[in-house]
Design a protein around this motif. Structure first.
Motif, mmCIF file in Angstrom:
data_model
loop_
_atom_site.group_PDB
_atom_site.id
_atom_site.type_symbol
_atom_site.label_atom_id
_atom_site.label_comp_id
_atom_site.label_asym_id
_atom_site.label_seq_id
_atom_site.Cartn_x
_atom_site.Cartn_y
_atom_site.Cartn_z
ATOM 1 N N ARG A 85 0.858 -1.182 0.000
ATOM 2 C CA ARG A 85 0.000 0.000 0.000
ATOM 3 C C ARG A 85 0.902 1.242 0.000
ATOM 4 O O ARG A 85 1.725 1.413 0.909
ATOM 5 N N PRO A 86 0.767 2.120 -0.991
ATOM 6 C CA PRO A 86 1.657 3.290 -1.042
ATOM 7 C C PRO A 86 1.203 4.400 -0.091
ATOM 8 O O PRO A 86 0.042 4.472 0.309
ATOM 9 N N GLY A 87 2.143 5.282 0.245
ATOM 10 C CA GLY A 87 1.813 6.488 0.992
ATOM 11 C C GLY A 87 1.593 6.321 2.475
ATOM 12 O O GLY A 87 1.193 7.264 3.157
ATOM 13 N N VAL A 88 1.847 5.127 3.020
ATOM 14 C CA VAL A 88 1.639 4.876 4.449
ATOM 15 C C VAL A 88 2.883 5.296 5.227
ATOM 16 O O VAL A 88 4.011 5.088 4.767
ATOM 17 N N LYS A 89 2.681 5.849 6.417
ATOM 18 C CA LYS A 89 3.806 6.222 7.279
ATOM 19 C C LYS A 89 3.657 5.580 8.652
ATOM 20 O O LYS A 89 2.552 5.333 9.126
ATOM 21 N N PHE A 90 4.791 5.306 9.274
ATOM 22 C CA PHE A 90 4.789 4.892 10.675
ATOM 23 C C PHE A 90 4.408 6.103 11.527
ATOM 24 O O PHE A 90 4.521 7.247 11.078
ATOM 25 N N THR A 91 3.967 5.844 12.733
ATOM 26 C CA THR A 91 3.495 6.947 13.570
ATOM 27 C C THR A 91 4.632 7.823 14.106
ATOM 28 O O THR A 91 4.363 8.839 14.758
ATOM 29 N N ASP A 92 5.879 7.454 13.831
ATOM 30 C CA ASP A 92 6.999 8.357 14.132
ATOM 31 C C ASP A 92 7.319 9.244 12.936
ATOM 32 O O ASP A 92 8.299 9.994 12.953
ATOM 33 N N GLY A 93 6.504 9.138 11.862
ATOM 34 C CA GLY A 93 6.668 10.001 10.692
ATOM 35 C C GLY A 93 7.542 9.426 9.598
ATOM 36 O O GLY A 93 7.627 9.996 8.508
ATOM 37 N N THR A 94 8.188 8.290 9.840
ATOM 38 C CA THR A 94 9.055 7.692 8.833
ATOM 39 C C THR A 94 8.229 6.867 7.841
ATOM 40 O O THR A 94 7.153 6.375 8.178
ATOM 41 N N PRO A 95 8.711 6.701 6.607
ATOM 42 C CA PRO A 95 7.904 6.029 5.579
ATOM 43 C C PRO A 95 7.867 4.515 5.735
ATOM 44 O O PRO A 95 8.878 3.884 6.074
ATOM 45 N N PHE A 96 6.684 3.956 5.491
ATOM 46 C CA PHE A 96 6.551 2.511 5.334
ATOM 47 C C PHE A 96 6.797 2.178 3.866
ATOM 48 O O PHE A 96 6.206 2.790 2.976
ATOM 49 N N ASN A 97 7.672 1.187 3.619
ATOM 50 C CA ASN A 97 7.975 0.777 2.252
ATOM 51 C C ASN A 97 8.546 -0.636 2.258
ATOM 52 O O ASN A 97 8.597 -1.296 3.318
#
Length: 525
Positions: A85-97
């Motif tokens: 799923r694109p555009g998702v971030k962890f709750t510390d602000g870093t990107p999920f990829n």
């Protein structure tokens, strides 16, 4: 100051103008670091904070997209591609990829990986149980994992593994922020370094021995909670949980005693919720013990315990007992040659002990869990009932227990427990996860029981894409495990949960109590 004010209000369970959902949990988490746990008390809060690549549809064991939008395999299920799923971030602000997924999987699987077992001194037990071992182990199912661009992850397996998507939907494999793990080191996932995921909630505080405080993730990609705060209170005693539910100091709870069903029904402010049965509660025997390594002794123990009387007494209509390690929903995988249940025959059991060379019996330790679980809601009195049955044939069982986290750890440390109570709620809808977790190649530390025929049939079942092929393999495992008398199935229970009547939208499934973000509490005062 603002954070302190929030925490003070959350600890009270209410706040001026704020809606707080309070859950009565059966115990405290062992860890909130993904891949390290196998217990439900850890699994529920883990998946409030984390998402997995795959998730379960509400109230079912059917799988649906999570952090992965879709997945596919080659013809023999040895290579799987997951599109993220694109555009998702962890709750510390870093990107999920894809790199984040690879980092998580490698630290679970490869002891030498960054953040892995050697670096942090952790045991990634759930990975070992479900995936057959770690990198370099002969039983490991994973061969490699790699990123193919920012939004694709490719898993290569050592053999066909048709249920990979189902295993990744379990509550054990939430994807954590690599940045948070690297920053916290070995403390990650403890009260000193809270977990960070992409999930529907953000953990604010973990008060050891008391509660966890969370708030909704306002940037969550999925359904967002409609209340302001979520509190998980640790209440080990089922009576205490019911009393607090009646008083309105908690809004919903699980793992109540079956005998409490009538009390729930009698209170106009409460409503029972029956969780679908998908578990087994068992008595596990350790062949490392000089008595229990004898086949006749183990058979005698299986014949001495009056399982039906115990289940009738402690579960009533909410439990069944049989000779099947698998719950009723997976009965298609049982062998028709195995009897419906173990024979209860104390006289024959006593005779078997004499034949084994122990006409006057002997003494063993019987360990019972210190927390209420769905399969054993009242562990101590159930253990007392089993001990009484064993005493009738000359086996003196001394009851022992200890802290839950230590209990789970010590059972696997030599010499282990003589006999101990444990259970399993299936994390996904396959016989594989039941049998592999307790009879697989990496599952003998507590029982000292190892059987190559079981390993071969587990591999055959995992590689088969047809129900008929899987059933043939599992039927053979059923016969072998029934004859071995190592893990004695005591009960398949239908766990009792309860809610205040204003709690709406909660649909626990067979293997998960989530989601909590779907719940509404509009009528709460």
């Amino acid at each position: 100051m603002r954070r302190s004010l929030f925490l003070s209000l959350a600890l009270l369970g209410t706040s001026a103008g704020a809606a707080t959902l309070v859950y009565g949990a059966g115990g405290e988490p062992v860890s909130l670091d993904s891949g390290t746990i196998t217990d439900g008390n850890s699994a529920t809060p883990q998946m409030l904070v984390y998402d997995g690549l795959v998730r379960f549809k509400n109230g079912t064991s059917d799988i649906a997209p999570g952090l992965a939008l879709r997945w596919s395999s080659n013809a023999n299920a040895t290579e799987w591609t997951f599109t993220l799923r694109p555009g998702v971030k962890f709750t510390d602000g870093t990107p999920f990829n894809a790199d984040a997924v690879v980092y998580n999987v490698n630290r679970w699987w490869d002891p030498a990986a960054p953040g892995g077992a050697k670096e942090q001194g952790k045991a990634f037990t759930s990975w070992q149980f479900i995936f057959g071992g770690f990198k370099g182990d002969p039983g490991t199912i994973l061969k490699s994992v790699r990123a193919d661009g920012p939004n694709k992850v490719i898993f290569s397996m050592t053999r066909g593994y048709a249920q990979l998507p189902e295993t990744l939907a379990t509550s054990f494999f939430g994807i954590a922020s690599p940045t948070a793990i690297k920053k916290a080191g070995a403390k990650y996932g403890t009260p000193a370094a809270l977990p960070v995921g992409t999930g529907p909630f953000i953990m604010q505080d973990w008060k050891t021995g008391d509660r966890i405080n969370l708030v909704p993730n306002k940037a969550y990609w999925g359904t967002k909670a409609k209340y302001d705060a979520l509190v998980l209170r640790f209440l080990k005693d089922p009576s205490a949980r019911l009393n607090e539910l009646k008083a309105g100091t908690i809004d919903f709870t699980t793992d109540l005693n079956p005998e409490q069903l009538s009390a729930v029904k009698a209170d106009k402010n409460l409503q029972p919720v029956l969780v679908p049965s998908f578990n087994v509660g068992m008595l596990s025997l350790n062949l490392g013990n000089k008595y229990l390594k004898n086949d006749k002794v183990r058979q005698a123990i299986s014949m001495a315990i009056n399982k039906k009387a115990i289940v009738d007494a402690f579960w009533g209509d909410l439990g069944v007992t049989d000779a099947n390690f698998l719950p009723p929903a997976l009965s298609w995988a049982n062998s028709p040659k195995v009897p419906a249940d173990y024979k209860f025959d104390p006289a024959a059991a006593k005779k078997l002990l004499a034949e084994a060379g122990y006409p006057n019996g002997f003494a063993l330790d019987l360990w019972y869990m210190p927390v209420s679980r769905p399969y054993f809601p009242t562990p101590k009195p159930i253990a007392e009932a089993m001990a009484a049955d064993l005493a009738a044939i000359g086996i003196k069982a001394t009851l022992k227990t200890e802290d839950w986290a230590k209990y789970l750890d010590d059972r696997n440390k030599a010499p282990g427990f003589d006999m101990y109570m444990i259970g399993w709620t299936g994390p996904y809808a396959s016989p594989y996860n039941f049998y592999n977790t307790y009879y697989g190649e990496e599952a003998s530390a507590d029982s000292n029981f190892s059987n190559q025929k079981i390993f071969d049939q587990l591999r055959a079942a995992a590689a088969s894409s047809t129900r008929a092929g899987q059933a043939k393999a599992y039927a053979q495992i059923h016969q072998i495990t029934y004859d071995a008398n190592v893990r004695l199935p005591i009960v398949h229970s239908r766990p009792l949960a309860a809610i205040r009547t204003y709690v709406k939208g909660w649909q626990p499934g067979p293997s998960s109590l989530l989601p909590f973000e779907e719940i509404t509490i509009d009528g709460k005062k």
